[in-house]
Design an enzyme around this catalytic site. Structure first.
Site, PDB file in Angstrom:
ATOM      1  CG  HIS A 205     -14.775  26.999  11.218  1.00 59.12           C
ATOM      2  ND1 HIS A 205     -13.972  27.640  10.304  1.00 59.12           N
ATOM      3  CD2 HIS A 205     -14.136  25.846  11.525  1.00 59.12           C
ATOM      4  CE1 HIS A 205     -12.899  26.896  10.065  1.00 59.12           C
ATOM      5  NE2 HIS A 205     -12.977  25.813  10.783  1.00 59.12           N
ATOM      6  CG  HIS A 206     -14.017  29.202  17.341  1.00 58.52           C
ATOM      7  ND1 HIS A 206     -14.296  29.009  18.673  1.00 58.52           N
ATOM      8  CD2 HIS A 206     -14.852  30.184  16.926  1.00 58.52           C
ATOM      9  CE1 HIS A 206     -15.265  29.833  19.045  1.00 58.52           C
ATOM     10  NE2 HIS A 206     -15.628  30.549  18.006  1.00 58.52           N
TER      11      HIS A 206
ATOM     12  CG  HIS B 120     -11.644  19.237  11.998  1.00 57.29           C
ATOM     13  ND1 HIS B 120     -11.821  18.871  10.689  1.00 57.29           N
ATOM     14  CD2 HIS B 120     -12.777  18.854  12.647  1.00 57.29           C
ATOM     15  CE1 HIS B 120     -13.000  18.314  10.539  1.00 57.29           C
ATOM     16  NE2 HIS B 120     -13.629  18.305  11.701  1.00 57.29           N
TER      17      HIS B 120
ATOM     18  CD  GLU C 269      -4.978  16.364   8.343  1.00 59.15           C
ATOM     19  OE1 GLU C 269      -4.674  16.837   7.239  1.00 59.15           O
ATOM     20  OE2 GLU C 269      -5.663  16.975   9.189  1.00 59.15           O
TER      21      GLU C 269
ATOM     22  CD  GLU D 120      -8.923  18.311   5.298  1.00 55.63           C
ATOM     23  OE1 GLU D 120      -9.424  19.435   5.333  1.00 55.63           O
ATOM     24  OE2 GLU D 120      -8.047  17.926   6.098  1.00 55.63           O
TER      25      GLU D 120
ATOM     26  CB  SER E 142       0.018  15.929   4.935  1.00 54.70           C
ATOM     27  OG  SER E 142      -0.618  15.067   5.838  1.00 54.70           O
TER      28      SER E 142
END
Lengths: 778, 778
Positions: free
Chosen positions: B490-491, B560, B196, B585, B220
């Protein structure tokens, strides 16, 4: 941020509080206090004689990169104040689902010390215009809970949920056990991946000198970590006759503990091991940003001796806890509220008390299962020994250098002709079980994947649901059930735990579908995920996960190569057995010493029953195979094991045809119970002999077993425990006069008579022999 | 055992066979041969210009303690003979389940080299009375398969099942890519746990100098391994205008590849990194008995330069593959028959070919699913951006310093008042989706566990089935379905993969029960099992396991933080999206550069679609929150992303109320398709601009998008591709004259006209801007 731990200690001198408590009968005394460095300290004595000299308690924590976990930078080792003490007593009787006795008394005096560790940090103030650093006060609280029994103590660390102690990583637990002298110890080399070595008997001071030999001694050491590292349960005997045993209780989501003796020569721990392919080199923590290095501030503590730690070490003959690491070298990831397992020190001047103690079971939580009606003690035989000995195979074909489960049409594969889990052979065992009143038949090698199952770093090694073409799972289960017998499932995981967890639900559903109610699991080889160890926190979590998932399906578990038990069968009584030590299989791998089974009840069995798989009658394997190995035991000695090696799961491990040759002796295996209302240890000395009498559950009948080492023994059995109003048909299975574990192992006598309470039986045990007695009330 | 590899080479001089093949149109030429040291070597050229100079291929193996795996002691690096060559051609048309085009042509010339590596060992003879050592001959065979396309090549290693190569551990793959010059490269620091970062644009020779800055640059980085280590897909441009891209295809049960540039200063790989908390120190293999050290015999190879390897390194500007390790530092556990992923080198003198290439998809296997009727491209909105920006929370309560899922009664917990996955808010999004023709609504934070979900080394972090009390899962799904909308599951796993695998079956059952057909998974934070990395072989196996299990439940997956894709969506088309790069994001975490989205299609998107979550209209977040961050894009630029960032999954990421303010611009998001029959890249230059026209699936309508960097751009769009027999209602969403990604991002114009084939649109894109066009056939 600047650490300022010791400043606050100077400002607030420690209060020298201390607690002293006695066990219910006063035999054991425990002292607890915080020393001048703020280190929690305990001492323990038995009838006025020292058992544990002043010993420190604490944990070193690993530093973590995550800002939210900064509190981890402070070890839980020193700087403590004793802020609260509480003493109470507890006395109850509880009934185990299965066990050596119908009821167990849990009677202790509890001492709870609440300890506070204050410290200050200087941090940059949020206001960027402010001068200097801001003082931030912190305080952490931990609890050390002691339970003092008449036959020992247990203690554990508890970590309440709190602002400054929420998550932490354990670098090492530093619980000390300072022995009062150079005791004799029965020990196994501490190893992260095996417990199957022969026991060593040496003085504490001799452990280091014996270590290399112990590792290489017909042994299976895999990952030893220190030349003074040993396993628990560790049985010792002091020069003045005290029996002392160190182990642990209720090791659930925590790493299994080893003990590392402070090295008498170097006064350090973790001395570098010399070169040996079996020797493990400890791993530094390798998670980016996480360090297992002790905080630098502590490195200045004067007198620090340890190479791996900044904290001072105690005198020689002191054991320090050493936890099993994960792949990164760290020992545990904790979230408050939580606690460690109990660390146990059992003591008595009578060796029999070591065997009858319920201290470890008592320190576990009560049964967590609502319905236990489906759990039952089990006698079984199985398709197993002939493969162990080498006369047959688990695998079905020799046609492939390796296999991939999803790429083979098993119906088209050429069989090797000696696959033993075949319909015909299994039916033979079912018939044998039905004829002899055995409850279940274990079948190993029933499922596809055995062609290349071990030590290949193969993740997808088994699917646990696909039988080989010659194993008709429906027919065989139907056949067994029609004869009142059940099949016992086998799940060898090859230590590929991820693979097992992926398949476990469907595997248990298959068991339910066909009527299996017990599974033997196996963890041979290196753990996958790679780098993890058999006794780490994550693996202990896995074993418990399997037991809990099995319980949902009403399945009993007998886990082989899993971590050594710590009494958790009280909480999860469907964990009916473990291997976790050198079992009968080693009789086919070169053999074990004759005293082996006179040691195990003092060590391995402290935490729970062992699936030792006794009952080898034809001890010289070359009589029926090409295997030159032999079991160092007589037939009468083999019978004794059904009593001296308590387990609710007992195998008759030899071949049906071997038992048929000695059917009169086999009668004892047919008769003997495996669940008990009473157990009385009559004679005991570690590595020498054990004699025990047990009353079969729900009956007036007693069974007695005696087992001795290579020196023989004369057992003197006073039948005081029999019902005074009854007469008993007594059958004595004894070694013949000239019996000997090597030269004449199959020589036994069977004597029948009628006895009653008050009589005495004197029974001679041959070298490597033993005896068995059944007493059936008339 | 004494190794005797080179002896056999002397006795049997190498045969200098070589293969040369051209791509179907002759543009690309590949040469393959075995050099004088028996090292497999390849070269590649494009229109006669060198693309890859002579480069070696091979793998270094780790030694293993298991006797059965002794063959691992020989690397697969040298001592090879070319024993067979085979050339063939292939040409087919296939239809993807979804994609940029309705059909894809797969046309290549294949060259297959079979290589033999003979060696001899001297071993002790079995007969103990025999003198000396016995010579044992071995031979291993590997295959290197090349596919030569008009726009690049792919090659992979194949390992047939054989006696001397059955299981092996990879120490490192050593595939070289020797670049012909000091190209400009768009690169991310190679990192075992994140993708990222912002892309760096430098010459190859400048990578080392930029590395530290790249790691710290608002980035990051988590676990970098070398100051010249970079990620793939790596886009480059030569000084003479060749566009070159290195990536991989079909990375399934294998570690993700990085590239390490031979350091121009030190002529080595893996130069030690300087101190930085984000910098990862490579780990030595720590499995007892397993060593990642190169075999000693090879250490004498003259000219060896590499610090970590005994094999000679090529000249500067050469990349060498560097795989992601597991917790022990090893790179892979293999069982033959098996193969590596394809290593791909794409090349063209036209940047647009980099974007239209299907080379990576073509190198993947055809669809493995029988039924794909349930897979569908999806436009969605979601309860997400307001939490990312910081105006709401995923978690429900602030009352606990930490939580344990099984110890909380959620109905008695005090809500924090800003939990966004609540019934009312979710219904608002459902209404918005229904009104605007969006297919699904993602809801993050619906399930318990968010209170302490990240970076706590917490295994049991979520159960994936228990909603917070304010999320009525049945009601909300029923409500959505009544309006023709679905919820999108969403998990978040917190990278606790063991926990996710334990719950996945029940989690998917829950989805089936309530009618979810897609899940967004997340892998934030450090991997559990501890020590593993996001892109290791075992983690890649996990991601694929999830996709396969999901397919059984007819569930689409959008993963993701999972490994960067390598075209496996061809084989498993229910993998409809990945993040695997710096997504929208980051606009709330400090922002990304304006050219970011003009780079991603050349790099990240090569392997498969990205869930970039475009569509931010209110770019200055402080307009509606306390977040000072801002997106460096205009509204017209945001619309362009729905075309230039191809994905079958497109989010309208901004808040409904923000879209309502710009409803005329939002019309484009309502209109735009996300599945296509044709795609034509009209203009492209990495990091500068991209213009693409796409024809909506099953319709005559076209949509065009153009996106540019901070310098602006004038797009020239010739409408040659329109149907000559039709007229089109054309709506142009363009940056206003004075638009600017910082000073005036919300200035756009909407122009409507009628157009036909042959006309040209000239559209001015503002700095950080872009445009979008819809062409609806009359």
């Amino acid at each position: 941020m600047k650490r300022n731990l010791f400043l606050s200690l100077l400002l607030a001198p420690l209060c020298a509080m201390a607690g002293t408590v006695q066990s219910p009968n006063g035999n054991i005394e425990l002292k607890f206090y915080v020393d001048n460095n703020g280190r929690p300290t305990y001492e323990m004595s038995y009838k006025g004689r020292p058992v544990v000299l002043p010993s420190h308690l604490g944990l070193e924590l690993a530093r973590d990169k995550h800002a939210s976990l900064k509190d981890r930078e402070h070890d839980l080792m020193d700087g403590f104040r004793l802020v609260n003490e509480k003493t109470s007593t507890f006395d109850e009787i509880w009934r185990p689902v299965w066990g050596e006795t119908a009821t167990i008394r849990n009677n202790y005096v509890e001492y709870v010390a609440t300890l506070s560790q204050p410290w200050e940090d200087k941090v940059k103030p949020e206001d960027p215009t402010a001068d200097g650093l801001k003082l931030v006060k912190h305080e952490r609280e931990i609890i050390i809970r002691f339970r003092v029994y008449d036959d020992g103590i247990g203690f554990r660390y508890e970590f309440p949920q709190q602002k400054d102690l929420n998550y932490f990583l354990i670098k090492e637990e530093r619980s000390e056990f300072a022995m009062a002298g150079d005791h004799t110890a029965w020990w196994l080399p501490g190893d992260y991946d095996t417990q199957e070595q022969e026991t060593q008997e040496t003085k504490l001071s001799e452990i280091r000198g014996r270590f290399r030999e112990a590792v290489n001694w017909g042994n299976s050491s895999v990952a030893v970590f220190s030349p003074t590292g040993v396993q628990t349960s560790l049985q010792m005997k002091s020069q003045d006759g005290l029996y002392i045993n160190i182990h642990e209780a209720a090791c659930l989501d925590y790493a299994t503990m080893h003990l590392e003796l402070v090295d008498a020569e170097t006064k350090t721990l973790s001395t570098k091991l010399d070169g040996n392919s079996n020797i493990y080199t400890p791993v530094p923590a390798t998670i980016p940003g996480v360090s297992a290095t002790a905080p630098s501030a502590s490195a200045t503590v004067p007198g620090a001796l340890a190479s791996g730690s900044a904290y001072p070490l105690p005198k020689p003959f002191t054991f320090v806890s050493h936890l099993t690491p994960d792949a990164t070298g760290l020992k545990g990831a904790m979230q408050t509220p939580c606690e460690t397992p109990w660390r146990t020190v059992m003591v008595s001047d009578d060796a029999r008390d070591m065997l009858s103690s319920n201290l470890i079971l008592n320190l576990n939580e009560p049964c967590a299962l609502d319905d236990v009606s489906w759990i039952h003690p089990t006698k079984y035989c199985g398709v197993w020994w002939e493969m162990i000995v080498g006369r047959g195979s688990w695998h079905y074909t020799n046609d492939y250098p390796s296999i991939k489960l999803d790429q083979i049409d098993w119906t088209k594969v050429k069989p090797n002709g000696y696959h033993k889990a075949n319909n015909e052979n299994v039916k033979r065992y079912i018939d044998f079980a039905a004829k002899n009143g055995l409850d279940e038949v274990l079948v190993e090698g029933w499922n596809v994947g055995w062609e290349d199952w071990a030590n290949m770093w193969k993740r997808d090694v088994f699917d646990f649901v696909t039988p080989y073409p010659d194993f008709d799972i429906k027919m065989l289960n139907d056949y067994a059930h029609s004869k009142g017998v059940k099949l016992l499932m086998h799940h060898e995981t090859s230590s590929s735990t991820q693979n097992y967890e992926r398949h476990i639900e469907k595997a248990f559903q298959l068991m339910n579908k066909y009527g299996y109610d017990a599974v033997k699991t196996g963890y041979v080889g290196d753990i996958i995920p790679r780098g993890d160890h058999h006794y780490s926190q994550s693996m202990n979590n896995h074993y418990l996960y399997v037991v809990k998932e099995a319980a949902k399906h009403h399945i009993m578990v007998n886990a082989h190569e899993a971590t050594r038990p710590t009494g958790i069968c009280r909480t999860y009584p469907n964990l009916v057995g473990n291997e976790s030590a050198r079992g009968t299989e080693y009789e086919a791998f070169g053999g074990s010493r004759p005293d082996h089974t006179c040691i195990l009840p003092f060590t391995r069995l402290q935490g729970g029953p062992m699936d030792y798989t006794p009952g080898i009658f034809v001890t010289k394997l070359k009589e029926w195979s090409d295997n030159p190995s032999w079991a160092r035991i007589t037939i009468a000695g083999s019978l004794a094991l059904y009593l001296t090696m308590y387990s609710p799961l007992q195998m008759a491990a030899d071949l049906p045809e071997n038992y048929e040759k000695f059917d009169d002796a086999f009668q004892f295996i047919r008769d003997v119970a495996c669940d008990w209302d009473e157990s009385i240890y009559l004679e005991a000395e570690p590595a020498d002999y054990i004699t025990v009498a047990r009353k079969a559950k729900g009956t007036p009948n007693w069974f007695i077993g005696g087992k001795c080492d290579e020196n023989g023994h004369e057992a003197v059995v006073r039948l005081d425990f029999l019902d005074k109003d009854k007469k008993y048909d007594c059958t004595i299975y004894a070694d013949a006069k000239d019996a000997h574990y090597d030269t004449n192992p199959q020589a036994y006598t069977i004597t029948k008579k009628v006895v009653k309470a008050g009589q005495t039986l004197k029974i001679k045990e041959a070298p490597g022999g033993g005896f068995a007695v059944s007493l059936i009330a008339q």
